[in-house]
Write a protein that holds these residues in place. Structure first.
Motif, PDB file in Angstrom:
ATOM      1  N   TYR A 153       0.856  -1.193   0.000  1.00 51.33           N
ATOM      2  CA  TYR A 153       0.000   0.000   0.000  1.00 51.33           C
ATOM      3  C   TYR A 153       0.886   1.235   0.000  1.00 51.33           C
ATOM      4  O   TYR A 153       1.937   1.256   0.635  1.00 51.33           O
ATOM      5  N   GLU A 154       0.453   2.252  -0.706  1.00 55.90           N
ATOM      6  CA  GLU A 154       1.197   3.507  -0.707  1.00 55.90           C
ATOM      7  C   GLU A 154       0.243   4.659  -0.959  1.00 55.90           C
ATOM      8  O   GLU A 154      -0.639   4.576  -1.814  1.00 55.90           O
ATOM      9  N   ASP A 155       0.405   5.705  -0.171  1.00 57.55           N
ATOM     10  CA  ASP A 155      -0.289   6.955  -0.433  1.00 57.55           C
ATOM     11  C   ASP A 155       0.692   8.096  -0.174  1.00 57.55           C
ATOM     12  O   ASP A 155       1.900   7.858  -0.068  1.00 57.55           O
TER      13      ASP A 155
END
Length: 139
Positions: A123-125
């Motif tokens: 996951y990446e934001d």
């Protein structure tokens, strides 16, 4: 503001599930137990023995010569912190293993202790990045 990167592997996740405090001490505060747990000593020894066994096979040493030699070397190990009966049990387990896989297969590759692994971004934001890391255990 810099991005928070959290890199985890299956060992870290399992450790956190078992005991969050142990995870914090080992992975965040970088503290380790004064004495290695016996289970870890046994596992390390068994992996060393299997690497020695498979490397011997890859070099062409006959199984009938290699297995007894390794059996004897396990029993003489003084550097593991394991008791005599524990070394005996590991020796016996190794012979059972060698006998079970004696026929109908050949090792393709022996990994040794320089492992190549993998990583995957889970996951990446804008704020965080979660990475899962691991390696395939060939032994």
């Amino acid at each position: 503001m810099s991005k928070i990167v959290l890199s985890l592997d299956s060992h870290s996740l399992s450790q956190f599930q078992r005991c969050p405090r142990s995870f914090q001490l080992g992975n965040i505060r970088c503290l380790s137990p004064r004495k290695e747990a016996k289970a870890l000593s046994k596992g390390t020894l068994l992996h060393e023995v299997l690497a020695e066994y498979y490397n011997g096979l890859k070099e062409g040493v006959p199984k009938a010569e290699l297995a007894p030699k390794i059996f004897t070397s396990i029993q003489s190990r003084k550097d593991t912190g394991l008791e005599y009966d524990e070394l005996q049990a590991i020796s016996s387990r190794f012979l059972e293993y060698a006998a079970h896989y004696e026929k109908d297969w050949e090792p393709i590759r022996v990994e040794g202790f320089q492992h190549t692994g993998f990583s995957k971004v889970l996951y990446e934001d804008a704020r965080v990045k979660f990475i899962y890391e691991g390696r395939i255990d060939l032994l």
